[in-house]
Design an enzyme around this catalytic site. Structure first.
Site, mmCIF file in Angstrom:
data_model
loop_
_atom_site.group_PDB
_atom_site.id
_atom_site.type_symbol
_atom_site.label_atom_id
_atom_site.label_comp_id
_atom_site.label_asym_id
_atom_site.label_seq_id
_atom_site.Cartn_x
_atom_site.Cartn_y
_atom_site.Cartn_z
ATOM 1 C CD GLU A 49 -2.978 -1.181 2.248
ATOM 2 O OE1 GLU A 49 -2.767 -0.517 3.280
ATOM 3 O OE2 GLU A 49 -4.040 -1.778 2.020
ATOM 4 C CD GLU A 109 -4.017 -6.249 3.367
ATOM 5 O OE1 GLU A 109 -4.776 -5.485 3.991
ATOM 6 O OE2 GLU A 109 -2.778 -6.144 3.403
#
Ligand SMILES: *[C@@H]1O[C@H](CO)[C@@H](O)[C@H](O)[C@H]1NC(C)=O
Ligand SMILES: *[C@@H]1O[C@H](CO)[C@@H](O)[C@H](O)[C@H]1NC(C)=O
Ligand SMILES: *[C@@H]1O[C@H](CO)[C@@H](O)[C@H](O)[C@H]1NC(C)=O
Ligand SMILES: *[C@@H]1O[C@H](CO)[C@@H](O)[C@H](O)[C@H]1NC(C)=O
Ligand SMILES: *[C@@H]1O[C@H](CO)[C@@H](O)[C@H](O)[C@H]1NC(C)=O
Length: 476
Positions: A120, A265
Protein backbone atom coordinates in the site's frame (compact mmCIF):
# COMPACT_ATOMS: atom_id res chain seq x y z
CA UNK A 1 0.48 -38.15 -16.22
CA UNK A 2 -0.24 -40.39 -13.23
CA UNK A 3 0.43 -37.42 -10.98
CA UNK A 4 -1.97 -35.24 -12.92
CA UNK A 5 -4.63 -37.94 -12.57
CA UNK A 6 -4.09 -38.11 -8.83
CA UNK A 7 -4.36 -34.35 -8.52
CA UNK A 8 -7.52 -34.28 -10.60
CA UNK A 9 -9.03 -37.00 -8.48
CA UNK A 10 -8.07 -35.23 -5.30
CA UNK A 11 -9.83 -32.11 -6.45
CA UNK A 12 -12.85 -34.03 -7.71
CA UNK A 13 -13.33 -35.91 -4.48
CA UNK A 14 -12.84 -32.68 -2.61
CA UNK A 15 -15.60 -31.13 -4.72
CA UNK A 16 -17.91 -33.95 -3.71
CA UNK A 17 -17.27 -33.25 -0.06
CA UNK A 18 -17.54 -29.52 -0.62
CA UNK A 19 -13.99 -28.64 0.28
CA UNK A 20 -12.42 -27.67 -3.02
CA UNK A 21 -12.35 -23.93 -2.48
CA UNK A 22 -11.19 -22.59 -5.77
CA UNK A 23 -7.81 -21.19 -4.77
CA UNK A 24 -8.70 -19.38 -1.56
CA UNK A 25 -5.85 -17.46 0.01
CA UNK A 26 -5.20 -15.89 3.38
CA UNK A 27 -2.81 -13.23 4.68
CA UNK A 28 -0.51 -14.11 7.52
CA UNK A 29 1.07 -11.17 9.31
CA UNK A 30 3.34 -11.58 12.30
CA UNK A 31 3.32 -8.21 14.08
CA UNK A 32 2.52 -9.89 17.34
CA UNK A 33 4.26 -10.41 20.67
CA UNK A 34 4.57 -14.12 19.88
CA UNK A 35 4.01 -15.27 16.31
CA UNK A 36 2.72 -18.81 15.89
CA UNK A 37 5.30 -21.33 14.84
CA UNK A 38 5.18 -21.47 11.01
CA UNK A 39 4.98 -25.28 11.24
CA UNK A 40 1.66 -24.98 13.06
CA UNK A 41 0.44 -22.41 10.59
CA UNK A 42 1.20 -24.72 7.68
CA UNK A 43 -0.78 -27.47 9.41
CA UNK A 44 -3.64 -25.08 10.09
CA UNK A 45 -3.84 -24.03 6.45
CA UNK A 46 -3.83 -27.67 5.35
CA UNK A 47 -6.49 -28.61 7.91
CA UNK A 48 -8.72 -25.83 6.60
CA UNK A 49 -7.93 -26.58 2.93
CA UNK A 50 -6.55 -23.10 2.33
CA UNK A 51 -3.99 -23.38 -0.42
CA UNK A 52 -2.55 -19.90 -0.80
CA UNK A 53 -0.81 -17.66 1.70
CA UNK A 54 0.33 -14.05 1.44
CA UNK A 55 3.22 -12.96 3.64
CA UNK A 56 4.46 -9.45 4.44
CA UNK A 57 8.13 -10.25 4.27
CA UNK A 58 10.33 -13.08 3.05
CA UNK A 59 11.63 -14.46 6.33
CA UNK A 60 13.74 -17.46 5.38
CA UNK A 61 12.73 -19.71 8.22
CA UNK A 62 9.01 -19.08 7.66
CA UNK A 63 9.12 -19.52 3.89
CA UNK A 64 11.15 -22.71 4.25
CA UNK A 65 8.25 -24.34 6.15
CA UNK A 66 6.11 -24.20 3.00
CA UNK A 67 8.54 -26.35 0.99
CA UNK A 68 6.86 -29.41 -0.45
CA UNK A 69 3.41 -28.48 0.92
CA UNK A 70 1.93 -27.38 -2.40
CA UNK A 71 0.68 -24.21 -0.68
CA UNK A 72 1.21 -21.25 -2.96
CA UNK A 73 3.18 -18.46 -1.31
CA UNK A 74 3.21 -14.74 -2.05
CA UNK A 75 6.35 -13.16 -0.64
CA UNK A 76 6.49 -9.55 0.50
CA UNK A 77 9.14 -6.86 0.27
CA UNK A 78 8.49 -4.25 3.00
CA UNK A 79 8.22 -0.55 2.09
CA UNK A 80 11.41 0.05 4.05
CA UNK A 81 13.37 -1.76 1.32
CA UNK A 82 11.92 0.17 -1.61
CA UNK A 83 14.54 2.89 -1.64
CA UNK A 84 17.39 0.38 -1.77
CA UNK A 85 15.68 -1.85 -4.31
CA UNK A 86 14.92 1.11 -6.56
CA UNK A 87 18.57 1.94 -7.14
CA UNK A 88 20.69 -1.02 -6.08
CA UNK A 89 20.09 -3.74 -8.65
CA UNK A 90 22.72 -6.01 -7.06
CA UNK A 91 20.71 -5.99 -3.84
CA UNK A 92 17.62 -7.02 -5.79
CA UNK A 93 19.53 -9.86 -7.43
CA UNK A 94 20.74 -11.00 -4.00
CA UNK A 95 17.17 -10.91 -2.75
CA UNK A 96 15.97 -13.04 -5.66
CA UNK A 97 18.75 -15.54 -5.13
CA UNK A 98 18.47 -15.84 -1.36
CA UNK A 99 14.74 -15.39 -0.86
CA UNK A 100 13.32 -16.82 -4.08
CA UNK A 101 15.58 -19.12 -6.13
CA UNK A 102 17.02 -20.98 -3.15
CA UNK A 103 13.54 -21.90 -1.92
CA UNK A 104 12.56 -23.39 -5.25
CA UNK A 105 15.12 -26.14 -4.77
CA UNK A 106 14.41 -26.62 -1.09
CA UNK A 107 12.84 -30.04 -0.20
CA UNK A 108 10.29 -30.33 -2.98
CA UNK A 109 10.31 -26.59 -3.46
CA UNK A 110 8.29 -23.66 -2.20
CA UNK A 111 5.54 -22.77 -4.66
CA UNK A 112 6.28 -19.06 -5.01
CA UNK A 113 4.10 -17.31 -7.56
CA UNK A 114 4.04 -13.62 -6.68
CA UNK A 115 6.37 -11.13 -5.06
CA UNK A 116 4.54 -8.21 -3.48
CA UNK A 117 6.82 -5.20 -3.85
CA UNK A 118 5.97 -2.77 -1.04
CA UNK A 119 2.62 -2.68 0.68
CA UNK A 120 0.00 0.00 0.00
CA UNK A 121 2.75 2.50 -0.91
CA UNK A 122 0.25 5.22 -1.90
CA UNK A 123 -1.54 5.35 1.44
CA UNK A 124 -2.24 9.02 2.13
CA UNK A 125 -0.62 8.61 5.57
CA UNK A 126 2.79 8.11 3.86
CA UNK A 127 2.55 11.58 2.27
CA UNK A 128 4.16 10.49 -0.99
CA UNK A 129 7.23 8.94 0.66
CA UNK A 130 7.40 6.00 -1.76
CA UNK A 131 6.28 7.68 -4.98
CA UNK A 132 9.78 7.96 -6.41
CA UNK A 133 10.96 4.47 -5.49
CA UNK A 134 8.02 2.13 -5.91
CA UNK A 135 7.98 1.86 -9.71
CA UNK A 136 11.77 1.47 -10.18
CA UNK A 137 11.75 -1.17 -7.39
CA UNK A 138 8.93 -3.07 -9.11
CA UNK A 139 10.79 -3.03 -12.43
CA UNK A 140 14.03 -4.16 -10.80
CA UNK A 141 12.39 -7.11 -9.08
CA UNK A 142 10.70 -8.33 -12.26
CA UNK A 143 13.95 -7.84 -14.19
CA UNK A 144 15.92 -9.86 -11.64
CA UNK A 145 13.28 -12.60 -11.77
CA UNK A 146 13.49 -12.63 -15.57
CA UNK A 147 17.29 -12.80 -15.53
CA UNK A 148 17.18 -15.67 -13.04
CA UNK A 149 15.01 -17.52 -15.55
CA UNK A 150 11.95 -17.31 -13.29
CA UNK A 151 10.07 -14.49 -14.99
CA UNK A 152 7.45 -16.70 -16.63
CA UNK A 153 6.53 -18.42 -13.39
CA UNK A 154 6.97 -15.71 -10.78
CA UNK A 155 5.51 -12.23 -11.10
CA UNK A 156 6.20 -9.03 -9.23
CA UNK A 157 3.32 -6.77 -8.31
CA UNK A 158 2.27 -4.09 -5.78
CA UNK A 159 -0.59 -4.50 -3.28
CA UNK A 160 -2.52 -1.23 -3.51
CA UNK A 161 -5.00 0.31 -1.12
CA UNK A 162 -8.32 0.85 -2.85
CA UNK A 163 -8.20 4.62 -2.64
CA UNK A 164 -5.62 4.86 -5.42
CA UNK A 165 -8.77 5.07 -7.55
CA UNK A 166 -12.28 6.43 -7.03
CA UNK A 167 -15.45 7.21 -8.86
CA UNK A 168 -17.07 9.98 -6.85
CA UNK A 169 -20.81 9.50 -6.62
CA UNK A 170 -21.25 8.66 -10.27
CA UNK A 171 -20.73 4.90 -9.89
CA UNK A 172 -18.04 2.51 -11.13
CA UNK A 173 -18.13 3.66 -14.77
CA UNK A 174 -16.73 7.04 -13.64
CA UNK A 175 -13.77 5.23 -12.03
CA UNK A 176 -10.25 6.55 -12.51
CA UNK A 177 -6.97 6.75 -10.64
CA UNK A 178 -6.59 9.61 -8.16
CA UNK A 179 -5.41 12.73 -10.06
CA UNK A 180 -2.26 13.30 -7.92
CA UNK A 181 -0.89 9.85 -8.72
CA UNK A 182 -2.64 9.13 -12.00
CA UNK A 183 0.39 9.36 -14.29
CA UNK A 184 2.37 7.02 -12.10
CA UNK A 185 -0.53 4.57 -11.70
CA UNK A 186 -0.99 4.53 -15.48
CA UNK A 187 2.67 3.62 -15.94
CA UNK A 188 2.55 0.94 -13.27
CA UNK A 189 -0.68 -0.53 -14.64
CA UNK A 190 0.72 -0.72 -18.17
CA UNK A 191 3.90 -2.33 -16.90
CA UNK A 192 1.88 -4.96 -15.04
CA UNK A 193 -0.24 -5.54 -18.14
CA UNK A 194 2.73 -5.90 -20.49
CA UNK A 195 4.52 -8.30 -18.14
CA UNK A 196 1.49 -10.45 -17.30
CA UNK A 197 1.69 -9.37 -13.67
CA UNK A 198 -1.53 -9.03 -11.70
CA UNK A 199 -2.92 -5.82 -10.18
CA UNK A 200 -3.46 -6.40 -6.46
CA UNK A 201 -5.95 -4.32 -4.52
CA UNK A 202 -7.02 -4.41 -0.87
CA UNK A 203 -10.73 -3.76 -0.37
CA UNK A 204 -12.32 -3.03 3.00
CA UNK A 205 -16.07 -2.45 3.27
CA UNK A 206 -15.51 -2.24 7.06
CA UNK A 207 -13.26 0.80 6.63
CA UNK A 208 -15.86 2.55 4.48
CA UNK A 209 -18.32 2.06 7.29
CA UNK A 210 -15.79 3.13 9.90
CA UNK A 211 -14.81 6.29 8.04
CA UNK A 212 -18.28 7.36 7.01
CA UNK A 213 -21.28 7.24 9.33
CA UNK A 214 -23.62 7.59 6.37
CA UNK A 215 -22.22 4.59 4.52
CA UNK A 216 -25.17 2.28 3.82
CA UNK A 217 -24.30 -0.67 6.03
CA UNK A 218 -26.10 -3.28 3.92
CA UNK A 219 -23.81 -2.40 1.00
CA UNK A 220 -20.83 -3.68 3.01
CA UNK A 221 -22.35 -7.18 3.12
CA UNK A 222 -23.57 -9.59 0.48
CA UNK A 223 -27.19 -10.26 1.41
CA UNK A 224 -28.63 -7.94 -1.20
CA UNK A 225 -30.43 -5.71 1.31
CA UNK A 226 -30.40 -1.92 1.04
CA UNK A 227 -30.65 0.28 -2.01
CA UNK A 228 -27.46 -0.57 -3.81
CA UNK A 229 -25.98 1.58 -6.56
CA UNK A 230 -27.37 1.97 -10.06
CA UNK A 231 -24.75 2.63 -12.73
CA UNK A 232 -26.28 2.94 -16.21
CA UNK A 233 -27.90 -0.47 -16.72
CA UNK A 234 -26.01 -2.26 -13.96
CA UNK A 235 -27.30 -2.55 -10.41
CA UNK A 236 -24.63 -3.10 -7.74
CA UNK A 237 -25.76 -4.75 -4.51
CA UNK A 238 -22.43 -4.90 -2.68
CA UNK A 239 -19.34 -2.78 -2.29
CA UNK A 240 -16.86 -5.45 -3.41
CA UNK A 241 -18.42 -5.68 -6.89
CA UNK A 242 -18.73 -1.92 -7.25
CA UNK A 243 -15.16 -1.41 -6.10
CA UNK A 244 -13.66 -4.05 -8.40
CA UNK A 245 -15.56 -2.69 -11.38
CA UNK A 246 -14.39 0.83 -10.54
CA UNK A 247 -10.86 -0.54 -10.78
CA UNK A 248 -11.64 -2.24 -14.10
CA UNK A 249 -12.81 1.09 -15.53
CA UNK A 250 -9.72 2.83 -14.14
CA UNK A 251 -7.44 0.25 -15.75
CA UNK A 252 -9.28 0.56 -19.06
CA UNK A 253 -8.78 4.31 -19.05
CA UNK A 254 -5.09 3.68 -18.30
CA UNK A 255 -4.82 1.47 -21.37
CA UNK A 256 -4.14 -1.65 -19.28
CA UNK A 257 -6.97 -3.79 -20.58
CA UNK A 258 -6.03 -7.35 -19.84
CA UNK A 259 -4.33 -7.09 -16.46
CA UNK A 260 -5.61 -9.67 -13.99
CA UNK A 261 -7.09 -8.29 -10.74
CA UNK A 262 -6.46 -10.01 -7.41
CA UNK A 263 -8.01 -8.98 -4.09
CA UNK A 264 -4.95 -8.95 -1.83
CA UNK A 265 -6.79 -8.27 1.42
CA UNK A 266 -10.42 -8.42 2.42
CA UNK A 267 -11.97 -9.18 5.81
CA UNK A 268 -13.78 -7.92 8.88
CA UNK A 269 -12.30 -7.30 12.36
CA UNK A 270 -13.86 -8.68 15.54
CA UNK A 271 -12.97 -6.12 18.21
CA UNK A 272 -11.88 -2.52 18.81
CA UNK A 273 -14.96 -0.76 17.38
CA UNK A 274 -18.73 -0.97 17.69
CA UNK A 275 -18.99 -2.47 14.20
CA UNK A 276 -16.16 -4.91 14.83
CA UNK A 277 -17.41 -8.11 16.41
CA UNK A 278 -17.64 -11.81 15.72
CA UNK A 279 -21.29 -11.58 14.66
CA UNK A 280 -20.64 -9.05 11.90
CA UNK A 281 -17.42 -10.77 10.82
CA UNK A 282 -19.32 -14.02 10.54
CA UNK A 283 -22.00 -12.39 8.40
CA UNK A 284 -19.39 -10.75 6.16
CA UNK A 285 -17.34 -13.89 5.58
CA UNK A 286 -20.40 -16.05 5.12
CA UNK A 287 -21.62 -13.79 2.31
CA UNK A 288 -18.18 -13.32 0.81
CA UNK A 289 -17.27 -17.02 0.75
CA UNK A 290 -20.63 -18.03 -0.73
CA UNK A 291 -20.15 -15.42 -3.40
CA UNK A 292 -16.64 -16.66 -4.18
CA UNK A 293 -17.74 -20.31 -4.29
CA UNK A 294 -20.48 -19.41 -6.78
CA UNK A 295 -17.84 -18.05 -9.19
CA UNK A 296 -20.28 -15.32 -10.20
CA UNK A 297 -17.61 -12.64 -10.17
CA UNK A 298 -18.64 -9.03 -10.76
CA UNK A 299 -20.94 -7.55 -13.42
CA UNK A 300 -17.92 -6.62 -15.58
CA UNK A 301 -15.85 -9.70 -14.70
CA UNK A 302 -18.02 -12.78 -14.34
CA UNK A 303 -16.12 -15.82 -13.05
CA UNK A 304 -13.49 -16.70 -10.51
CA UNK A 305 -12.00 -13.97 -8.31
CA UNK A 306 -8.66 -14.66 -6.65
CA UNK A 307 -8.92 -13.48 -3.05
CA UNK A 308 -6.71 -13.40 0.06
CA UNK A 309 -8.64 -13.06 3.29
CA UNK A 310 -7.33 -10.65 5.91
CA UNK A 311 -6.27 -12.08 8.15
CA UNK A 312 -5.30 -15.43 9.58
CA UNK A 313 -4.55 -14.32 13.16
CA UNK A 314 -4.74 -11.22 15.36
CA UNK A 315 -1.61 -9.04 15.59
CA UNK A 316 -1.29 -7.27 18.94
CA UNK A 317 1.65 -5.12 17.91
CA UNK A 318 0.20 -3.43 14.85
CA UNK A 319 -0.05 0.35 14.90
CA UNK A 320 -3.44 1.55 16.12
CA UNK A 321 -3.17 4.74 14.04
CA UNK A 322 -5.89 3.44 11.66
CA UNK A 323 -8.10 2.50 14.66
CA UNK A 324 -8.23 0.12 17.63
CA UNK A 325 -9.74 -2.61 15.41
CA UNK A 326 -6.38 -2.86 13.62
CA UNK A 327 -5.15 -5.56 16.01
CA UNK A 328 -8.26 -7.72 15.63
CA UNK A 329 -8.47 -8.72 11.98
CA UNK A 330 -7.80 -12.39 12.72
CA UNK A 331 -10.25 -15.10 11.71
CA UNK A 332 -8.31 -16.89 14.43
CA UNK A 333 -7.14 -15.45 17.74
CA UNK A 334 -3.49 -14.77 18.62
CA UNK A 335 -3.14 -18.45 19.61
CA UNK A 336 -4.61 -19.83 16.40
CA UNK A 337 -7.94 -20.77 17.98
CA UNK A 338 -11.13 -19.95 16.05
CA UNK A 339 -13.41 -17.05 17.01
CA UNK A 340 -16.57 -17.81 15.05
CA UNK A 341 -18.01 -20.37 12.64
CA UNK A 342 -16.75 -19.93 9.09
CA UNK A 343 -16.98 -22.32 6.17
CA UNK A 344 -14.03 -21.77 3.86
CA UNK A 345 -15.68 -23.94 1.20
CA UNK A 346 -18.42 -21.32 0.79
CA UNK A 347 -21.22 -23.82 1.43
CA UNK A 348 -22.39 -21.82 4.43
CA UNK A 349 -22.15 -24.68 6.92
CA UNK A 350 -22.24 -23.62 10.56
CA UNK A 351 -18.94 -25.03 11.68
CA UNK A 352 -15.89 -23.83 13.52
CA UNK A 353 -12.72 -23.89 11.41
CA UNK A 354 -9.83 -26.09 12.56
CA UNK A 355 -7.61 -24.25 15.05
CA UNK A 356 -3.84 -24.47 15.38
CA UNK A 357 -2.67 -27.74 16.89
CA UNK A 358 0.26 -28.34 19.24
CA UNK A 359 0.37 -24.73 20.49
CA UNK A 360 1.98 -24.59 23.94
CA UNK A 361 0.84 -21.97 26.43
CA UNK A 362 2.87 -20.38 29.21
CA UNK A 363 1.72 -21.12 32.79
CA UNK A 364 -1.95 -20.58 33.52
CA UNK A 365 -1.36 -17.40 35.46
CA UNK A 366 -2.37 -13.78 35.17
CA UNK A 367 -1.15 -10.40 36.43
CA UNK A 368 -3.89 -8.36 38.10
CA UNK A 369 -4.49 -5.42 40.43
CA UNK A 370 -3.82 -6.16 44.09
CA UNK A 371 -7.03 -6.33 46.12
CA UNK A 372 -5.63 -4.16 48.92
CA UNK A 373 -4.95 -1.18 46.65
CA UNK A 374 -7.49 1.54 47.48
CA UNK A 375 -6.02 4.69 45.94
CA UNK A 376 -6.95 4.42 42.26
CA UNK A 377 -5.20 7.64 41.22
CA UNK A 378 -1.93 5.81 41.85
CA UNK A 379 -3.14 2.98 39.63
CA UNK A 380 -4.16 5.18 36.70
CA UNK A 381 -0.58 6.21 35.93
CA UNK A 382 0.63 2.63 35.74
CA UNK A 383 -2.45 1.61 33.77
CA UNK A 384 -1.72 4.24 31.14
CA UNK A 385 1.83 3.04 30.98
CA UNK A 386 0.84 -0.63 30.64
CA UNK A 387 -1.56 0.33 27.87
CA UNK A 388 1.01 2.38 26.00
CA UNK A 389 3.26 -0.67 25.66
CA UNK A 390 0.80 -3.52 26.00
CA UNK A 391 -2.46 -3.88 24.13
CA UNK A 392 -5.61 -2.30 25.60
CA UNK A 393 -7.58 -2.07 22.37
CA UNK A 394 -10.23 -4.45 23.72
CA UNK A 395 -11.02 -1.92 26.48
CA UNK A 396 -12.05 0.75 23.98
CA UNK A 397 -15.60 1.90 23.30
CA UNK A 398 -17.71 -0.80 21.64
CA UNK A 399 -15.14 -3.50 22.36
CA UNK A 400 -15.32 -6.84 24.17
CA UNK A 401 -13.83 -5.56 27.46
CA UNK A 402 -15.36 -2.08 27.51
CA UNK A 403 -17.82 -2.82 30.29
CA UNK A 404 -15.27 -3.85 32.92
CA UNK A 405 -15.09 -1.98 36.23
CA UNK A 406 -12.22 0.44 36.80
CA UNK A 407 -10.38 -2.16 38.91
CA UNK A 408 -10.86 -4.83 36.25
CA UNK A 409 -9.67 -2.33 33.63
CA UNK A 410 -6.41 -2.03 35.49
CA UNK A 411 -6.11 -5.81 35.81
CA UNK A 412 -6.75 -6.22 32.11
CA UNK A 413 -4.03 -3.71 31.21
CA UNK A 414 -1.53 -5.22 33.64
CA UNK A 415 -2.20 -8.71 32.34
CA UNK A 416 -1.77 -7.76 28.69
CA UNK A 417 1.55 -6.15 29.48
CA UNK A 418 2.64 -9.13 31.57
CA UNK A 419 1.69 -11.73 28.97
CA UNK A 420 3.31 -9.75 26.15
CA UNK A 421 6.49 -9.83 28.22
CA UNK A 422 6.34 -13.61 28.45
CA UNK A 423 5.12 -13.56 32.05
CA UNK A 424 8.33 -12.09 33.34
CA UNK A 425 8.03 -11.42 37.10
CA UNK A 426 9.42 -7.90 36.63
CA UNK A 427 6.57 -7.19 34.19
CA UNK A 428 4.01 -7.62 36.99
CA UNK A 429 5.17 -5.02 39.45
CA UNK A 430 3.65 -1.66 38.54
CA UNK A 431 5.03 0.09 41.59
CA UNK A 432 3.72 -2.63 43.85
CA UNK A 433 0.01 -2.42 42.93
CA UNK A 434 -0.07 -5.67 40.91
CA UNK A 435 0.16 -9.37 41.75
CA UNK A 436 0.41 -12.68 39.93
CA UNK A 437 -2.56 -15.02 40.35
CA UNK A 438 -3.75 -18.46 39.23
CA UNK A 439 -7.32 -17.26 39.05
CA UNK A 440 -8.63 -16.75 35.53
CA UNK A 441 -10.03 -13.20 35.46
CA UNK A 442 -11.74 -13.61 32.07
CA UNK A 443 -15.43 -12.76 31.91
CA UNK A 444 -17.96 -14.14 29.45
CA UNK A 445 -17.23 -11.38 26.92
CA UNK A 446 -13.70 -10.40 27.84
CA UNK A 447 -10.77 -12.77 27.51
CA UNK A 448 -7.73 -12.30 29.74
CA UNK A 449 -5.28 -14.17 27.53
CA UNK A 450 -2.35 -16.37 28.50
CA UNK A 451 0.64 -15.94 26.17
CA UNK A 452 1.84 -18.79 24.00
CA UNK A 453 5.33 -20.21 23.95
CA UNK A 454 7.44 -18.54 21.31
CA UNK A 455 9.03 -20.60 18.58
CA UNK A 456 12.69 -20.77 19.60
CA UNK A 457 14.53 -17.48 19.62
CA UNK A 458 11.92 -15.64 17.57
CA UNK A 459 10.49 -13.41 20.25
CA UNK A 460 12.74 -10.47 20.88
CA UNK A 461 10.02 -7.82 20.70
CA UNK A 462 8.79 -8.45 24.26
CA UNK A 463 12.24 -8.00 25.73
CA UNK A 464 12.62 -4.50 24.41
CA UNK A 465 9.25 -3.53 25.87
CA UNK A 466 10.39 -4.74 29.25
CA UNK A 467 13.66 -2.86 29.06
CA UNK A 468 11.54 0.22 28.29
CA UNK A 469 9.52 -0.21 31.48
CA UNK A 470 12.52 -0.86 33.67
CA UNK A 471 14.24 2.28 32.47
CA UNK A 472 11.07 4.30 33.01
CA UNK A 473 10.71 3.01 36.56
CA UNK A 474 14.35 3.79 37.19
CA UNK A 475 13.68 7.39 36.17
CA UNK A 476 10.65 7.87 38.40
C1 LIG B 1 1.72 -32.18 16.75
O1 LIG B 1 1.92 -33.17 17.75
C2 LIG B 1 1.68 -34.50 17.27
C3 LIG B 1 1.77 -35.45 18.45
O2 LIG B 1 2.89 -35.17 19.25
C4 LIG B 1 2.73 -34.82 16.18
O3 LIG B 1 2.50 -36.11 15.67
C5 LIG B 1 2.58 -33.81 15.05
O4 LIG B 1 3.58 -34.00 14.08
C6 LIG B 1 2.68 -32.38 15.57
N1 LIG B 1 2.35 -31.46 14.48
C7 LIG B 1 3.10 -30.42 14.17
C8 LIG B 1 2.61 -29.55 13.05
O5 LIG B 1 4.14 -30.13 14.76
C1 LIG C 1 15.44 -11.91 2.53
O1 LIG C 1 14.25 -11.57 3.26
C2 LIG C 1 14.47 -11.21 4.61
C3 LIG C 1 13.14 -11.02 5.29
O2 LIG C 1 12.24 -10.23 4.56
C4 LIG C 1 15.35 -9.97 4.66
O3 LIG C 1 15.63 -9.64 6.02
C5 LIG C 1 16.65 -10.25 3.92
O4 LIG C 1 17.42 -9.08 3.90
C6 LIG C 1 16.36 -10.70 2.49
N1 LIG C 1 17.61 -11.05 1.83
C7 LIG C 1 18.15 -10.27 0.88
C8 LIG C 1 19.44 -10.74 0.30
O5 LIG C 1 17.62 -9.24 0.48
C1 LIG D 1 -3.53 8.91 46.16
O1 LIG D 1 -2.32 8.96 45.36
C2 LIG D 1 -2.02 10.23 44.85
C3 LIG D 1 -0.85 10.10 43.85
O2 LIG D 1 0.12 9.20 44.31
C4 LIG D 1 -1.73 11.18 46.01
O3 LIG D 1 -1.42 12.48 45.51
C5 LIG D 1 -2.95 11.23 46.93
O4 LIG D 1 -2.66 12.01 48.05
C6 LIG D 1 -3.39 9.84 47.37
N1 LIG D 1 -4.68 9.91 48.05
C7 LIG D 1 -4.87 9.36 49.26
C8 LIG D 1 -6.23 9.49 49.83
O5 LIG D 1 -3.99 8.75 49.84
C1 LIG E 1 -11.99 1.32 31.36
O1 LIG E 1 -11.09 1.76 30.34
C2 LIG E 1 -11.71 2.18 29.12
C3 LIG E 1 -10.63 2.49 28.13
O2 LIG E 1 -9.64 3.32 28.66
C4 LIG E 1 -12.63 3.36 29.41
O3 LIG E 1 -13.31 3.72 28.22
C5 LIG E 1 -13.64 2.98 30.47
O4 LIG E 1 -14.43 4.09 30.83
C6 LIG E 1 -12.93 2.46 31.73
N1 LIG E 1 -13.92 2.02 32.69
C7 LIG E 1 -13.97 2.47 33.94
C8 LIG E 1 -15.08 1.97 34.80
O5 LIG E 1 -13.14 3.26 34.39
C1 LIG F 1 -10.06 -18.41 31.05
O1 LIG F 1 -11.48 -18.27 30.95
C2 LIG F 1 -11.96 -18.04 29.62
C3 LIG F 1 -13.44 -17.73 29.71
O2 LIG F 1 -14.11 -18.68 30.43
C4 LIG F 1 -11.63 -19.26 28.77
O3 LIG F 1 -12.09 -19.05 27.44
C5 LIG F 1 -10.12 -19.47 28.78
O4 LIG F 1 -9.82 -20.65 28.06
C6 LIG F 1 -9.60 -19.58 30.21
N1 LIG F 1 -8.15 -19.62 30.15
C7 LIG F 1 -7.43 -20.61 30.68
C8 LIG F 1 -5.96 -20.55 30.47
O5 LIG F 1 -7.95 -21.52 31.28
Amino acid sequence: MARAMVLLWACYSALLTGTCVNGLGVNWGTQTSTPLDPKYVVQMLKDNKINKVKLFDSDHWTVHQFAGTGIEVMLGIPNLNLKKFSKDYDAVQDYVKENVSDHLRDHGGVKIKYIAVGNEPFLKAYKGEYEKTIFPALKNVQKALNEAGLGNKIKATIPQNADVYNSGTAGPSAGNFRPEIRDLMVKISRFLDENNCPFIVNIYPFLSLYENEDFPIEFAFFDGGGQGVQDRNIHYTNMLDANLDTLTYSLKKAGANKVKIIVGEIGWPTDGNQHANAKMARRFYNGLLKKLASNKGTPLHPGYIEVYLFSLTDENQKSVAPGYFERHWGIFRYDGQPKFPIDFSGQGNEKMPVGAKNVTYLSHQWCVLNDDVKNMSKVRVTLDYACSLGDCTSLSYGSSCNRLSERMNASYAFNMYYQMNEQSVEACDFNGVAKITNRNYSTQECLFPVEIMSAAGKNLAGTSVLVGLLSLLALS
